[in-house]
Design an enzyme around this catalytic site. Sequence first.
Site, mmCIF file in Angstrom:
data_model
loop_
_atom_site.group_PDB
_atom_site.id
_atom_site.type_symbol
_atom_site.label_atom_id
_atom_site.label_comp_id
_atom_site.label_asym_id
_atom_site.label_seq_id
_atom_site.Cartn_x
_atom_site.Cartn_y
_atom_site.Cartn_z
ATOM 1 C CG ASP A 8 -3.565 -8.591 5.471
ATOM 2 O OD1 ASP A 8 -4.348 -9.523 5.180
ATOM 3 O OD2 ASP A 8 -2.859 -8.020 4.630
ATOM 4 C CD GLU A 39 2.173 -7.455 4.093
ATOM 5 O OE1 GLU A 39 3.253 -7.687 3.541
ATOM 6 O OE2 GLU A 39 1.285 -6.774 3.589
ATOM 7 C CG ASN A 40 0.167 -4.999 7.303
ATOM 8 O OD1 ASN A 40 -0.697 -5.652 6.715
ATOM 9 N ND2 ASN A 40 1.055 -4.265 6.674
ATOM 10 C CG ASN A 67 3.149 -5.269 0.181
ATOM 11 O OD1 ASN A 67 2.301 -6.094 0.545
ATOM 12 N ND2 ASN A 67 3.006 -3.991 0.381
ATOM 13 C CG HIS A 68 4.171 -3.847 4.443
ATOM 14 N ND1 HIS A 68 4.803 -2.620 4.356
ATOM 15 C CD2 HIS A 68 2.906 -3.650 4.025
ATOM 16 C CE1 HIS A 68 3.938 -1.719 3.919
ATOM 17 N NE2 HIS A 68 2.774 -2.313 3.700
ATOM 18 C CG HIS A 150 0.050 -10.182 0.393
ATOM 19 N ND1 HIS A 150 -0.674 -10.056 1.557
ATOM 20 C CD2 HIS A 150 0.741 -9.027 0.260
ATOM 21 C CE1 HIS A 150 -0.412 -8.888 2.108
ATOM 22 N NE2 HIS A 150 0.432 -8.231 1.336
ATOM 23 C CG HIS A 175 -1.890 -6.182 -0.435
ATOM 24 N ND1 HIS A 175 -0.794 -5.635 0.184
ATOM 25 C CD2 HIS A 175 -2.196 -5.339 -1.459
ATOM 26 C CE1 HIS A 175 -0.444 -4.514 -0.459
ATOM 27 N NE2 HIS A 175 -1.275 -4.310 -1.437
HETATM 28 FE FE LIG Z 1 0.507 -6.182 1.803
#
Ligand SMILES: [Fe+2]
Length: 259
Positions: A8, A39-40, A67-68, A150, A175
């Site tokens: 990530d 995603e971050n 999730n992001h 994830h 994640h």
């Molecule tokens: Fe995540």
Amino acid sequence: MNILFIGDIFGRPGRTLVADHLRDLIERHGLDLVIANGENAAAGFGITPRLAGELLALGIDVLTSGNHIWDRREILEFLPQEPRLLRPANYVSGPGRGLYRGTARSGIEYAVLNLQGRVFMGPSDCPFRTADRELEQLPASCKIRIVDMHAEATSEKLAMGWYLDGRVTAVVGTHTHVPTADECVLPQGTAYITDIGMTGPYDSVIGINKETILQKFLTQMPAKFDAAEGDARLMAVLIRADAETGRALSIERLQLRAG
Ligand SMILES: [Fe+2]
């Protein structure tokens, strides 16, 4: 075939590490394929079209998420235009896809599948049945198959590793932002790790300013989460695979510090 999966990428510290080191890693390890969870990338929360473009231009072939993925509104329009940025395949709706098929620099066909867990996470369809359905779509000629699971729970990720053993080249966990030391090649030839860890600031609580998080735990009051900066480290796994069979030969963790 040499594959790098970068954990990530968190905020500017994570992006800077990729910008500073990826070219060298590609050369040093003769990488055919580079995948990263992005995603971050946008200050810890989501990814923007511009940042996705920058990361792909640095030599990343496919970006996964989790999730992001919906944190930045502009990504909704962008996802259908950029198939190399994935969202979890087991989301019940939304733009974009969870499976990408491509051809590596060396001419080898590959696929990347992005799944999200359901334990201690928001609702989604069953990742196991989704994996079955998505993998069925792939032609037999596509041997190299990499899965980003994830998920929060170590048990759910391990279960996915065993579930897909022998059917994919690798199941890697993302994640949690905390690397695990359980990398292995499962008996039927699938490389596995529960979590690669974060490519970002470790002077933090999973990427966020540690004072803010401490206050939140102590007071239980709402707090604005700011991305931390210090002790940036790149975390990745290097997977060597037999391109003829798609079986993994080895998996090793790579960790680099900034500077
Ligand atoms: Fe995540």
